[in-house]
Design an enzyme around this catalytic site. Structure first.
Site, short mmCIF file in Angstrom:
data_model
loop_
_atom_site.label_atom_id
_atom_site.label_comp_id
_atom_site.label_asym_id
_atom_site.label_seq_id
_atom_site.Cartn_x
_atom_site.Cartn_y
_atom_site.Cartn_z
N GLU A 1 0.81 -1.23 0.00
CA GLU A 1 0.00 0.00 0.00
C GLU A 1 0.84 1.28 0.00
O GLU A 1 0.64 2.18 0.83
CB GLU A 1 -1.00 -0.01 1.15
CG GLU A 1 -2.07 -1.09 1.01
CD GLU A 1 -3.21 -0.95 1.99
OE1 GLU A 1 -3.10 -0.19 2.98
OE2 GLU A 1 -4.24 -1.61 1.77
N GLU B 1 -5.63 -8.46 0.38
CA GLU B 1 -6.46 -8.02 1.52
C GLU B 1 -7.86 -7.74 1.01
O GLU B 1 -8.05 -7.20 -0.08
CB GLU B 1 -5.90 -6.75 2.18
CG GLU B 1 -4.62 -6.94 2.95
CD GLU B 1 -4.16 -5.66 3.66
OE1 GLU B 1 -5.02 -4.82 4.02
OE2 GLU B 1 -2.94 -5.50 3.83
#
Length: 472
Positions: free
Chosen positions: A166, A371
């Site tokens: 991320e 995720e």
């Protein structure tokens, strides 16, 4: 609209789940581990810190046994840089490295494929105090050395590597409130130059793996951004442009650099208008071009809905944002068509299908979900169960959307939702639970840290057993 004649999931599909080191390991002062920026983060009096977390450090055999019982084919986890190099550089901490060797050995013995994230938010504090990702000369060679050590020591047993988790969230958070830099808020120039340093580090590590390790170890390496498709709030042309802007600044700026080795031109125009001065050095574009990831992993939680943002908003300070808005490019609005979690996150399974399509159309690489999940406040019932039907419903709908994407010819290789076990949320402590496995502790009361199977545990177990064929 749902499709007819759905394809089955691939035979060797990587069903599993995810965690990260700082959110589950605990043992922050054990095994020679150094401190990270997450260890000193201010959590407030309401929430726990990361010092014990889920105590995976001491319970990893038990936790992996439960993953095996669920039928996991893969487990995505991160390595703590400061557990391997306590100061981020210098001498290897053999005890820390041995911990990860033992985790991987246990996974292999359970026929679970390790999917290893090299960096998941937790910059070693010793590096951060010298500038961290702002100090290119310091952190890039340290990151290269760290990654190379992992390839040397663990690469024979790891076939799936992720470089940086991320990076887009790190960058946009630093603009807004400095979540990953000891609370310091950065200017746009500072934030996007830190981002550029990460691009360089990511590319150099990928190139090194391809040149020196891939042929022998037969593994794959790729990035792991957070992807959020952007919808226009209305059919106004200016809102459509805002949605395109949001897609660029939230997703494509990062993936274009990772995959194509180039800066997105719309992002460059924003930098010009905003006065962002990128420290783009001679040879940098060649470094980016040489990376060439083998696949794209991405995290998906929700979509975003945006509308036009006037040019005069360009000079607004970032703490006037909603979410990750970029003033002058787009601003976020609530989507009235979507339900929300108790923490206010919009639930959008169709958005996952949308994300698959967008990423596939732009890059044509294999895709892996690393995720996807729903955080909920939960308590253990008297019979030591958790009836988390809401989680089952959430996953059923998202997995159905993924099956539709596969039926459309998109190469999806695995699904590792967030999370395998309950762990410490970065923002809401231990109260916000994501796991298939309940860990009996509160924010401050550690109790006995016992593990209990939630209802979703048994549902996921059956779903994996059927290779998702029962998902419509």
């Amino acid at each position: 609209m749902f499709m007819k004649n759905l394809k089955n999931f691939p035979k060797n599909f990587l069903w599993g789940a995810s965690t990260s080191a700082y959110q589950c390991e605990g043992a922050t002062a054990e095994g020679g581990k150094g401190k990270t920026i997450m260890d000193i983060a201010n959590h407030g009096d309401e929430y726990c810190d990361f010092s014990v977390a889920s105590d995976f450090y001491h319970h990893y055999k038990e936790d992996i046994a439960l993953m095996k019982e669920m039928g996991f084919k893969s487990f995505r986890f991160s390595i703590s840089w400061a557990r391997v190099f306590p100061n981020g550089d210098g001498k290897v901490n053999q005890e820390g490295l041995d911990f990860y060797k033992n985790v991987i050995k246990e996974l292999r013995a359970s026929n679970i494929e390790p999917i290893v994230t090299i960096f998941h938010f937790d910059t070693p504090l010793a590096l951060e105090e010298k500038g961290g990702w702002s100090n290119r000369e310091l952190i890039v060679p340290a990151f290269e050395k760290y990654a190379d050590t992992l390839f040397q020591e663990l690469g024979d047993q790891v076939k799936y590597w992720l470089t940086i988790n991320e990076q887009n969230v790190i960058t946009l958070s630093n603009l807004k409130f400095g979540m990953f830099s000891k609370g310091k808020r950065f200017t746009a120039t500072e934030a996007f130059n830190k981002n550029h340093v990460m691009f360089i580090a990511n590319a150099l590590v990928m190139a090194n793996y391809h040149k020196n390790y891939q042929k022998k170890q037969k593994g794959l390496i790729g990035p792991a951004p957070n992807v959020a498709p952007a919808y226009a709030n209305t059919n106004k042309p200016e809102d459509q442009i805002a949605a395109m802007n949001a897609g660029v600044m939230r997703n494509w700026l990062y993936l274009d650099a990772y995959v194509r080795g180039e800066y997105n031109p719309i992002a460059l125009k924003y930098f010009e208008d905003k006065g962002v001065e990128l420290d783009l050095r001679k040879g940098d574009l060649e470094i980016l071009k040489a990376a060439k990831p083998d696949y794209i992993a991405f995290n998906y939680y929700t979509s975003m809905t945006v509308e036009h943002s006037d040019a005069e908003e360009m000079n607004k300070v970032m703490d006037q944002q909603v979410g990750f808005d970029i003033p002058g490019m787009f601003r976020s609005v609530k989507n009235q068509n979507l339900d929300k979690t108790e923490y206010g996150w919009e639930i959008d399974p169709m958005g996952l299908r949308y994300a698959f399509r967008e990423v596939h159309e732009r890059y044509r690489l294999p895709l892996l979900i690393t995720e996807n999940g729903i955080g909920v406040r939960e308590t253990l019932n008297k019979d030591n169960t958790v009836n988390d039907d809401y989680r089952i419903d959430y996953y059923q709908k998202h997995i159905a959307a993924m099956r539709e994407a596969i039926s459309e010819g998109i190469d999806v290789i695995g699904y590792n939702p967030w999370t395998a076990i309950d762990l410490v949320s970065t923002h809401q402590g231990f109260s916000k639970r994501y796991g298939f496995i309940y860990i009996d502790r509160d924010e401050k009361d550690l109790k006995e840290m016992k593990r209990y199977r939630k209802k979703s545990f048994f549902w996921y177990q059956e779903m994996i057993k059927n290779n998702g064929d029962n998902i419509m």
